[in-house]
Design a protein around this motif. Structure first.
Motif, short mmCIF file in Angstrom:
data_model
loop_
_atom_site.label_atom_id
_atom_site.label_comp_id
_atom_site.label_asym_id
_atom_site.label_seq_id
_atom_site.Cartn_x
_atom_site.Cartn_y
_atom_site.Cartn_z
N LEU A 33 9.91 -0.18 -39.00
CA LEU A 33 8.85 0.65 -40.08
C LEU A 33 8.76 -1.47 -41.13
N TYR A 34 8.03 -1.48 -41.35
CA TYR A 34 8.10 -2.85 -42.23
C TYR A 34 7.60 -2.17 -43.20
N GLY A 35 8.57 -2.09 -44.16
CA GLY A 35 8.99 -1.45 -46.10
C GLY A 35 9.17 -0.80 -46.06
N ALA A 36 10.96 -0.98 -47.30
CA ALA A 36 11.74 0.47 -46.94
C ALA A 36 11.11 1.38 -48.61
N GLY A 37 10.14 0.63 -49.32
CA GLY A 37 10.02 1.74 -50.15
C GLY A 37 9.67 3.31 -49.93
N HIS A 38 8.90 3.72 -50.76
CA HIS A 38 9.11 5.69 -51.12
C HIS A 38 8.44 6.13 -49.38
N THR A 39 7.10 5.81 -49.15
CA THR A 39 6.18 5.67 -47.71
C THR A 39 7.03 4.95 -47.00
N GLY A 40 7.67 4.47 -46.28
CA GLY A 40 9.33 3.69 -45.45
C GLY A 40 9.86 5.13 -45.08
N GLN A 41 10.11 5.57 -46.06
CA GLN A 41 11.37 6.65 -46.67
C GLN A 41 10.80 7.84 -46.02
N GLU A 42 9.64 8.00 -46.83
CA GLU A 42 9.13 8.93 -46.29
C GLU A 42 9.20 9.22 -44.59
N LEU A 43 8.26 8.54 -43.91
CA LEU A 43 7.84 8.76 -42.38
C LEU A 43 9.98 8.34 -41.90
N ALA A 44 10.31 7.20 -42.18
CA ALA A 44 12.00 7.39 -41.61
C ALA A 44 12.12 8.87 -41.58
N LEU A 45 12.84 10.25 -43.20
CA LEU A 45 13.00 10.57 -42.54
C LEU A 45 12.68 12.05 -41.70
N ARG A 46 11.44 11.60 -41.00
CA ARG A 46 10.90 12.18 -39.86
C ARG A 46 11.17 11.61 -38.27
N MET A 47 10.86 10.30 -38.53
CA MET A 47 11.05 10.15 -37.01
C MET A 47 13.00 9.39 -36.58
N ARG A 48 13.66 10.05 -37.90
CA ARG A 48 14.88 9.12 -37.00
C ARG A 48 15.39 9.92 -35.88
N ALA A 49 15.29 12.08 -36.27
CA ALA A 49 15.73 12.38 -34.98
C ALA A 49 14.42 12.35 -33.44
N ASP A 50 13.20 11.36 -33.97
CA ASP A 50 13.29 11.59 -33.31
C ASP A 50 12.99 9.89 -32.04
N TYR A 51 13.61 8.95 -32.36
CA TYR A 51 13.84 8.13 -32.33
C TYR A 51 14.90 7.39 -32.39
N GLY A 52 16.00 8.03 -32.67
CA GLY A 52 17.48 7.44 -32.89
C GLY A 52 17.60 6.01 -33.00
N ASP A 53 18.60 5.15 -32.07
CA ASP A 53 19.06 4.03 -32.95
C ASP A 53 17.77 2.96 -32.52
N ARG A 54 16.25 3.38 -32.05
CA ARG A 54 15.50 2.22 -31.90
C ARG A 54 14.22 2.02 -32.74
N LEU A 55 14.55 2.27 -34.01
CA LEU A 55 15.05 3.03 -35.32
C LEU A 55 14.58 1.77 -36.23
N PHE A 56 13.92 0.98 -36.76
CA PHE A 56 14.60 0.13 -37.33
C PHE A 56 13.97 -0.14 -38.92
N PHE A 57 14.28 -0.51 -39.73
CA PHE A 57 13.32 -0.93 -41.06
C PHE A 57 13.52 -2.34 -40.76
N THR A 58 12.28 -3.38 -41.34
CA THR A 58 13.00 -4.65 -42.15
C THR A 58 12.13 -4.50 -43.31
N ASP A 59 11.80 -5.72 -44.11
CA ASP A 59 11.46 -5.02 -45.75
C ASP A 59 11.63 -6.88 -46.24
N ARG A 60 11.03 -7.23 -47.07
CA ARG A 60 11.17 -8.58 -47.90
C ARG A 60 12.00 -8.75 -48.98
N ARG A 61 12.46 -7.67 -49.06
CA ARG A 61 13.37 -7.74 -49.91
C ARG A 61 14.93 -8.39 -49.61
N ARG A 62 15.60 -9.24 -50.31
CA ARG A 62 16.54 -10.20 -49.17
C ARG A 62 18.06 -8.60 -49.31
#
Length: 401
Positions: free
Chosen positions: A38-67
């Motif tokens: 998931l590119y973007g760990a802001g509000h939209t990305g986190q909303e999506l991640a909350l739903r996806m986490r159970a289905d995609y498990g340890d193959r789910l990652f974030f990437t973001d410009r913020r160092r």
């Protein structure tokens, strides 16, 4: 003979049922068992991640410009730098671009190009997984899903056919496609310059202008009016802003204007709607504050029919975060009276120009024109401003395009 946009419309509408059935499964068909970044760990990305986490498990990652996020976790999900994410998963992963806002450097095509340059082979917009979790994530601004459009095919055709300008038809199609195919990598060119005071508006405004600004925010449209028209041309300016923090900033700006200009500006800490009363606000102190429809609250709600009764309005601007249709219905008498007034005053052709934001709800692209057509028997055209499909405005001129 059908032109390209007419053919595109019919293709989309004829396949609407199939699209509605396919949307919830589309992302998994593309993704399979691949890593999901998931590119973007802001509000939209986190909303999506909350739903996806159970289905995609340890193959789910974030990437973001913020160092500062690199190497850590957000919502329990590892955050990689874009370069590291592409190095690890560029060949087999699917990169979901979750950035969804109007900022110029956040356009989908630009981000996808950046990721592809790093080696990410497959990029998709957040809409694809959002359709899987549509009950929780949609609608959002102009993004919806196909099943909600199924009952409105004839209305969509009717509005499209009434748009005489080809660019308006192209933008209309893009707004329709947003809920069907999320075509963020092929959007038409952005338009810069003033959002509301476009050439077609400026050439029609009289020498002395009376304006109603619904969703006045901190005075941004008033500032644009002063810059584009000049203070001497503003005869009366009615500014409506329900959010308390925004209204305070609006008042502060108006208080700093010259006395003669300030005297022509009236500010109302109120929403505009179909009925007078009180409404609740989701008040954020930003331009995204909005009326919570159907919820009682303590913010006054006025109708334009009551506030502007007996007064002419040359330019009516609305950007009220999804409450535009209700606000227009509260101007029914004024708009009808203006139509009759135009017949009485045909020689001087003083009209009321409408500039209505048409991107806050997935049905705005056809429902707002239909609302205006019902009120004043006419259609207009669309203009897209700055980024993606945010800030798309529907204009209507009584005297024609």
């Amino acid at each position: 003979m059908e032109n390209a946009t007419e053919k595109s419309l019919e293709t989309l509408l004829s396949g609407l049922e199939a699209t509605a059935l396919a949307q919830p499964f589309l992302f998994d068909r593309i993704c399979g068992q691949a890593p999901v970044i998931l590119y973007g760990a802001g509000h939209t990305g986190q909303e999506l991640a909350l739903r996806m986490r159970a289905d995609y498990g340890d193959r789910l990652f974030f990437t973001d410009r913020r160092r500062d996020l690199w190497g850590g976790q957000v919502r329990g999900i590892p955050v990689l730098s874009p370069a590291e994410a592409a190095r690890r998963h560029g060949g087999d992963g699917i990169f979901v671009i979750t950035v969804f806002n109007r900022e110029a450097d956040c356009a989908y095509a630009a981000i996808a190009g950046e990721l592809r340059g790093l080696g990410a082979a497959r990029c998709v917009p957040w809409a694809l997984p959002a359709w899987k979790y549509a009950d929780a994530l949609l609608p959002r601004y102009f993004m919806g899903n196909a099943k909600d459009l199924l009952p409105f095919r004839e209305e969509i055709r009717r509005v499209f056919a009434a748009l005489a300008e080809e660019r308006s038809r192209a933008i209309f199609l893009e707004l329709l496609e947003a809920s069907l195919t999320a075509p963020f990598d092929t959007l038409s060119a952005w338009e810069t310059g003033p959002q509301y005071f476009i050439p077609e508006v400026l050439q029609r405004l009289p020498e002395r202008v009376c304006m109603a600004d619904c969703g006045a925010y901190d005075g941004d449209t008033l500032r644009a009016a002063l810059a584009c028209l000049g203070a001497e041309r503003i005869e009366a300016y009615h500014a409506f802003e329900p959010d308390r923090e925004n209204f305070a900033r609006l008042q502060a700006f108006v208080a700093g204007l010259p006395v003669d200009v300030r005297a022509r500006v009236t500010c109302y800490q109120a929403a505009v709607g179909e009925k007078e009363g009180f409404v609740a606000m989701t008040a954020e102190g930003t331009e995204a504050s909005f009326v919570a429809a159907g919820v009682a609250g303590d913010i006054p709600c006025m109708t334009l029919d009551s506030v502007l009764a007996g007064r002419h309005c040359d330019f009516l601007k609305m950007d009220v975060e999804g409450y535009e249709k209700e606000a227009l219905r509260g101007a029914k008498r004024i708009l009808a009276e203006r139509e009759r007034e135009r017949e009485r005053e045909r020689e001087r052709e003083r009209e009321t120009i409408l500039a209505i934001s048409a991107y806050h709800r997935p049905d705005d692209f056809f429902a707002i024109p239909l609302c205006i057509e019902n009120l004043r028997n006419g259609y207009g055209f669309f203009r897209k401003h700055y980024a993606n499909l945010f800030d798309t405005v529907y204009y209507h001129f009584q005297a024609g395009i």
